[in-house]
Design a protein around this motif. Structure first.
Motif, PDB file in Angstrom:
ATOM      1  N   CYS A 267       0.853  -1.195   0.000  1.00  9.63           N
ATOM      2  CA  CYS A 267       0.000   0.000   0.000  1.00  9.63           C
ATOM      3  C   CYS A 267       0.887   1.243   0.000  1.00  9.63           C
ATOM      4  N   GLU A 268       0.701   2.090  -1.004  1.00  7.42           N
ATOM      5  CA  GLU A 268       1.458   3.331  -1.110  1.00  7.42           C
ATOM      6  C   GLU A 268       0.519   4.497  -0.806  1.00  7.42           C
ATOM      7  N   ALA A 269       0.872   5.282   0.225  1.00  8.86           N
ATOM      8  CA  ALA A 269       0.029   6.406   0.648  1.00  8.86           C
ATOM      9  C   ALA A 269       0.871   7.677   0.682  1.00  8.86           C
ATOM     10  N   ILE A 270       0.397   8.717  -0.013  1.00  7.80           N
ATOM     11  CA  ILE A 270       1.090  10.000  -0.074  1.00  7.80           C
ATOM     12  C   ILE A 270       0.104  11.088   0.344  1.00  7.80           C
ATOM     13  N   ARG A 282     -10.228  -6.398   5.798  1.00 10.07           N
ATOM     14  CA  ARG A 282     -10.977  -7.161   4.794  1.00 10.07           C
ATOM     15  C   ARG A 282     -12.415  -6.706   4.868  1.00 10.07           C
ATOM     16  N   VAL A 283     -12.951  -6.228   3.761  1.00 10.72           N
ATOM     17  CA  VAL A 283     -14.295  -5.671   3.737  1.00 10.72           C
ATOM     18  C   VAL A 283     -15.323  -6.777   3.978  1.00 10.72           C
ATOM     19  N   ASP A 284     -16.219  -6.528   4.942  1.00 11.82           N
ATOM     20  CA  ASP A 284     -17.339  -7.433   5.247  1.00 11.82           C
ATOM     21  C   ASP A 284     -16.885  -8.815   5.694  1.00 11.82           C
ATOM     22  N   ASP A 285     -15.685  -8.955   6.192  1.00  7.68           N
ATOM     23  CA  ASP A 285     -15.216 -10.258   6.667  1.00  7.68           C
ATOM     24  C   ASP A 285     -13.945 -10.054   7.482  1.00  7.68           C
ATOM     25  N   GLU A 286     -13.513 -11.103   8.152  1.00  7.13           N
ATOM     26  CA  GLU A 286     -12.275 -11.044   8.923  1.00  7.13           C
ATOM     27  C   GLU A 286     -11.099 -11.443   8.064  1.00  7.13           C
ATOM     28  N   MET A 287      -9.923 -10.964   8.472  1.00  9.27           N
ATOM     29  CA  MET A 287      -8.701 -11.323   7.775  1.00  9.27           C
ATOM     30  C   MET A 287      -8.441 -12.826   7.918  1.00  9.27           C
ATOM     31  N   PRO A 288      -7.981 -13.479   6.859  1.00 10.22           N
ATOM     32  CA  PRO A 288      -7.605 -14.896   6.983  1.00 10.22           C
ATOM     33  C   PRO A 288      -6.562 -15.073   8.090  1.00 10.22           C
ATOM     34  N   GLN A 289      -6.635 -16.177   8.789  1.00 11.51           N
ATOM     35  CA  GLN A 289      -5.706 -16.411   9.889  1.00 11.51           C
ATOM     36  C   GLN A 289      -4.273 -16.524   9.410  1.00 11.51           C
ATOM     37  N   HIS A 290      -4.078 -16.945   8.173  1.00  7.83           N
ATOM     38  CA  HIS A 290      -2.725 -17.120   7.665  1.00  7.83           C
ATOM     39  C   HIS A 290      -2.210 -15.860   6.950  1.00  7.83           C
ATOM     40  N   ALA A 291      -2.967 -14.743   7.045  1.00 12.41           N
ATOM     41  CA  ALA A 291      -2.504 -13.480   6.468  1.00 12.41           C
ATOM     42  C   ALA A 291      -1.504 -12.824   7.419  1.00 12.41           C
ATOM     43  N   VAL A 292      -0.462 -12.232   6.844  1.00 11.29           N
ATOM     44  CA  VAL A 292       0.575 -11.561   7.624  1.00 11.29           C
ATOM     45  C   VAL A 292       0.593 -10.080   7.243  1.00 11.29           C
ATOM     46  N   LEU A 293       0.456  -9.195   8.261  1.00 11.50           N
ATOM     47  CA  LEU A 293       0.470  -7.744   8.055  1.00 11.50           C
ATOM     48  C   LEU A 293       1.780  -7.185   8.584  1.00 11.50           C
ATOM     49  N   SER A 294       2.456  -6.400   7.744  1.00  9.71           N
ATOM     50  CA  SER A 294       3.713  -5.774   8.134  1.00  9.71           C
ATOM     51  C   SER A 294       3.746  -4.352   7.586  1.00  9.71           C
TER      52      SER A 294
END
Length: 416
Positions: A267-270, A282-294
């Motif tokens: 994600c690029e934010a300026i 995740r829109v209208d749902d939960e993030m998958p358990q195996h998703a990694v956020l950094s």
């Protein structure tokens, strides 16, 4: 510049002689007739000069000229009627006046370091009978003493209207102020104040700023007859604006997102100020358990169809919030056809405030959504349809065969 004929000197002297005592009268009349013989007549002579315009601090040149001169005496007087030069002699103790040329046809004088107090009429006189006089007007131009620009707010927010003022102080005549934003000329409103023959001009500019104006100069430019070239001052706009968000798929670089593969999004934010926090949801749902956020990165390993959905990157600063969406569709491992945008839909930025403009913007990318259909499903549907058609043909065949035998039995002739 103008010229005039003074009262005759001989007439004035004759009147004085008549009024004198009898013993002195004869001597005055004798002296008068002798002097009259020495004074040239004004016939054919013409005294003239020209007006002078000079910039404060520079040199003004005054020239008294005579056409068809016959050696008559020329003198120059200041606005107070004090003699500056009589022929080539300077009675006035002002060293700024210097003789440039003296002849029977011209008296030329320079005035250095001219100031506003030197303005006025200067008189050239020619001693003929009758005497002649002509005057020249010196006009002093004064450039603006100071040029200042002031912005109501050092930092503005996009969409805000700010006030910008520019002041050109103590000029003569009044200055003309022009406004520019970058290379674009804008229109301001000017007011003029006069004090002791000097003018101060203040111009006001009302400016609505946008994010594209950040770092753009606002220029106040002065036009004045005493100024050569462009006299200007400027201030650079500083505009804060909400983030602009863009999602970049860093893996896979191309091809389909299939079951068992990995997906990495950045994600690029300026914005201004720069967003300090970037979040994934995740829109209208939960993030998958195996998703990694950094930070700005989202990594999903071992994709499966339960991961299908819309993933949103959100960024915010003191001005507002914005987001961008990524639509994930996971294909079977046997899928081979590439979609137009590799199984994603990325929506443009949209602010948290759900006004009509933002809603329109956040839906702008839906036309590029993937309508891809699994070929395995299509093949299954085709097989079912073919099987149903075969069954229908068999049933129809048996039906026609049975009814054909019945028809033959009922239509055979009787034997008597």
């Amino acid at each position: 510049m103008a010229s005039a004929v003074l009262p005759s000197g001989s007439q004035c002297a004759a009147a004085a002689a008549v009024a004198a005592p009898p013993g002195l009268r004869f001597r005055l009349l004798l002296l008068l007739f002798s002097a009259a013989a020495l004074i040239p007549t004004g016939d054919g002579q013409n005294l003239f000069t020209k007006d002078v315009t000079v910039i404060e601090g520079e040199v003004a040149t005054i020239s008294c000229q005579v056409n068809k001169s016959d050696d008559s005496v020329i003198q120059l007087l200041n606005p107070n009627r004090q003699t500056i030069y009589f022929r080539d002699f300077r009675p006035l103790k002002d060293s700024r006046f210097q003789l440039l040329n003296f002849s029977s046809s011209e008296l030329k004088v320079s005035l250095t370091n001219v100031s506003i107090s030197d303005e006025g009429r200067y008189f050239c006189q020619l001693y003929t009978d009758p005497p002649q006089e002509s005057y020249t007007t010196i006009t002093v131009l004064v450039p603006p003493r100071n040029l200042m620009i002031d912005i109501q707010k050092d930092t503005a927010v996009e969409g805000e209207e700010i006030e910008v003022n520019c002041t050109a102080m103590a000029s003569k005549p009044a200055t003309t102020i022009r406004w520019f934003k970058g290379n674009t000329e804008l229109k301001g409103k000017s007011e003029v104040e006069e004090w002791s023959d000097m003018y101060t001009v203040t111009s006001q500019l009302m400016l609505k700023v946008h994010k594209e104006d950040d770092g753009v100069p606002v220029i106040c430019q002065v036009e004045h007859p005493a100024v050569t070239g462009n006299l200007q001052t400027q201030r650079y706009l500083e505009v804060q604006y909400k983030p602009q968000v863009h999602i970049q798929m860093t893996y896979p670089l191309q091809g389909l997102t299939r079951e068992g593969d990995a997906l990495e999004l950045t994600c690029e934010a300026i914005g201004k100020p720069q967003p300090v926090m970037v979040t994934w949801v995740r829109v209208d749902d939960e993030m998958p358990q195996h998703a990694v956020l950094s930070g700005p990165n989202l990594f999903i390993n071992n994709l499966n169809k339960t991961d299908n959905g819309t993933y949103r990157c959100e960024a915010s600063n003191v001005v507002g919030k914005a987001h961008s969406d990524y639509m994930l569709y996971v294909y079977d491992t046997t899928a081979t056809t590439e979609p137009a945008v590799h199984g994603l839909t990325q929506l443009p930025n949209s602010a948290e405030e759900l006004d009509s403009e933002d809603l329109s913007d956040s839906r702008a990318g839906e036309e590029g959504s993937i309508r891809a259909v699994d070929h395995a499903v299509i093949g299954g549907v085709v097989a079912v349809v073919v099987f149903a058609m075969l069954c229908l043909l068999i049933i129809l065949g048996r039906y026609f065969a049975r009814h054909k035998g019945l028809f033959s039995l009922t239509s055979s002739p009787r034997i008597k």
